[in-house]
Design a protein around this motif. Structure first.
Motif, mmCIF file in Angstrom:
data_model
loop_
_atom_site.group_PDB
_atom_site.id
_atom_site.type_symbol
_atom_site.label_atom_id
_atom_site.label_comp_id
_atom_site.label_asym_id
_atom_site.label_seq_id
_atom_site.Cartn_x
_atom_site.Cartn_y
_atom_site.Cartn_z
ATOM 1 N N LEU A 47 19.740 9.141 -11.559
ATOM 2 C CA LEU A 47 21.110 9.321 -11.083
ATOM 3 C C LEU A 47 21.955 8.095 -11.384
ATOM 4 N N VAL A 48 21.445 6.902 -11.068
ATOM 5 C CA VAL A 48 22.199 5.674 -11.314
ATOM 6 C C VAL A 48 22.417 5.476 -12.813
ATOM 7 N N PHE A 106 0.805 -1.215 0.000
ATOM 8 C CA PHE A 106 0.000 0.000 0.000
ATOM 9 C C PHE A 106 0.849 1.281 0.000
ATOM 10 N N LYS A 107 0.684 2.133 1.023
ATOM 11 C CA LYS A 107 1.380 3.421 1.042
ATOM 12 C C LYS A 107 2.893 3.255 1.051
ATOM 13 N N VAL A 108 3.377 2.287 1.790
ATOM 14 C CA VAL A 108 4.827 2.081 1.863
ATOM 15 C C VAL A 108 5.367 1.660 0.505
ATOM 16 N N ARG A 109 4.623 0.808 -0.209
ATOM 17 C CA ARG A 109 5.065 0.375 -1.532
ATOM 18 C C ARG A 109 5.080 1.558 -2.512
ATOM 19 N N ARG A 110 4.069 2.395 -2.423
ATOM 20 C CA ARG A 110 4.055 3.578 -3.283
ATOM 21 C C ARG A 110 5.237 4.497 -2.973
ATOM 22 N N LYS A 111 5.568 4.584 -1.706
ATOM 23 C CA LYS A 111 6.722 5.390 -1.319
ATOM 24 C C LYS A 111 8.002 4.814 -1.911
ATOM 25 N N ARG A 112 8.166 3.484 -1.843
ATOM 26 C CA ARG A 112 9.356 2.838 -2.401
ATOM 27 C C ARG A 112 9.426 3.072 -3.912
ATOM 28 N N ASN A 113 8.275 2.972 -4.582
ATOM 29 C CA ASN A 113 8.254 3.209 -6.025
ATOM 30 C C ASN A 113 8.707 4.629 -6.360
ATOM 31 N N GLN A 147 10.670 6.538 -4.520
ATOM 32 C CA GLN A 147 12.101 6.640 -4.239
ATOM 33 C C GLN A 147 12.936 6.006 -5.351
ATOM 34 N N ILE A 148 12.470 4.878 -5.852
ATOM 35 C CA ILE A 148 13.179 4.213 -6.950
ATOM 36 C C ILE A 148 13.174 5.076 -8.200
ATOM 37 N N ASN A 149 12.021 5.638 -8.520
ATOM 38 C CA ASN A 149 11.914 6.479 -9.706
ATOM 39 C C ASN A 149 12.760 7.745 -9.592
ATOM 40 N N GLU A 150 12.932 8.237 -8.377
ATOM 41 C CA GLU A 150 13.788 9.401 -8.168
ATOM 42 C C GLU A 150 15.263 9.049 -8.330
#
Length: 362
Positions: free
Chosen positions: A348-349, A332-339, A341-344
């Motif tokens: 850079l990588v 839910f919300k935590v997964r959306r947060k991880r997504n 962060q990954i997209n941000e």
């Protein structure tokens, strides 16, 4: 042949950024001028100084090193410099340190240059308030983009707090001191070095000597074009409407064009996330894509630059892999947060990986 004196300041730990900065300047200089680089340092090793001096060119480019005065060292010991080096305070006493010059350019070393620094040196040191009212000034400085945010009533708390601490008459009167054209003759005549230091010692200033300069010279600073001190402000980049018309002050229209066209002559990588910092924030990608290619062209400290880059890339890749692992067990919300962060972090990588493929393929 014109003589162009340039002042920089660096600790030994900033030797590589200094080398890249110097190389980027030298890459674009004119053979019609003589460039004299004066580096203020209190702790740089003789070995590092010797390597940096290999960038010199007879009768064209010279590099000299000297320490700050004991008076300035004593001043620095009485204040909290935070993440700033006490050697950055050297610009306050430039008039006293260099009596042989009437004007001088100062550059922070977290800059990369794409033009001839002689253009800064030749910037008019005049303040124009109508044809009948033109006067010489002590310094030319570019707009502070944080102040532009205030102009547009953006409630960025840190900037607002600093504005209360530094009561300039208008946001566009507050300038960034990472790039300066200094009228040393006027600084000596009016004892401005002493005035700057007195202001620094009697006030709690978040940006130290930059704030002191702005307070002492408020309203009497000549305009340095923003192309020669482009500060990639994430807040403005994310909210381009901050720089939309009407342009109510000198220089703001130019700033908007620089964001649009990415055509600056000097990129100033302000903040705690320079591109050589292994654990930099993801938005530093805008610095990474400009600084690292120049670093890999730099003819000195090549092994150290390669080692530093590999460390930066490894840490950022590990951060990304850790986010992927955490996402597997998130809902839910935590997964959306991880997504998010990954997209941000991915740009850079990907940028670092692309740079590696181009410059470290062999």
């Amino acid at each position: 042949m014109s003589q162009i004196p340039v002042l920089l300041a660096a600790t030994d730990s900033y030797t590589i950024p200094l080398a890249v900065c110097l190389y980027s300047i030298i890459k674009h200089v004119s053979t019609d001028n003589e460039y004299k680089f004066h580096v203020i340092t209190n702790d740089m090793s003789k070995e590092h100084q010797a390597v940096l001096k290999t960038l010199e060119k007879p009768n064209h480019i010279s590099i000299e090193f000297q320490a700050t005065s004991q008076e300035l060292k004593d001043t620095a010991s009485k204040i909290n410099c935070g993440r700033f080096s006490d050697m950055t305070l050297a610009r306050l006493e430039a008039g006293k340190l260099f009596p042989q010059y009437d004007r001088m350019v100062y550059l922070d070393v977290d800059t990369v240059i794409q033009g001839d620094v002689a253009e800064i040196y030749n910037t008019p040191l005049t303040l124009n308030k109508g044809d009948a009212d033109t006067k010489d000034t002590a310094m030319a400085m570019a707009l502070s983009q944080g102040a532009i945010c205030l102009r547009n009533n953006i409630h960025h708390q840190r900037i607002l707090n600093n504005q209360e601490t530094i009561p300039v008459s208008a946001p566009t009167d507050y300038r960034n001191a990472g790039v300066l054209l200094m009228n040393l003759a006027q600084m000596r005549e009016h004892k401005l070095g002493e005035a700057f230091i007195q202001k620094l010692c009697t006030n709690t200033l978040p940006y130290l000597d930059q704030d002191a300069i702005n307070l002492v010279l408020q309203g009497s600073i000549a305009m340095l074009p923003s192309t020669w001190n482009f500060l990639f402000c994430r807040l403005i980049y994310d909210m381009p409407e901050l720089l939309t018309e009407p342009y109510s002050s000198e220089g703001v229209k130019e700033l908007a064009e620089l964001y649009k066209n990415r055509s600056w002559k000097l990129l100033h990588m302000i903040g705690p996330n320079p591109p050589w910092k292994p654990d930099m924030h993801h938005w530093a990608v805008y610095y990474v894509e400009s600084w690292w290619p120049v670093a890999f062209e730099c003819p000195i400290f090549r092994d150290e630059i390669r080692e530093l880059f590999n460390k930066v890339l490894t840490i950022q890749q590990e951060k990304l892999q850790q986010l992927y692992r955490k996402r597997r067990f998130s809902l839910f919300k935590v997964r959306r947060k991880r997504n998010r962060q990954i997209n941000e972090l991915l740009p850079l990588v990907n940028t670092l990986t692309s740079i590696k493929e181009k410059y470290l393929a062999n």
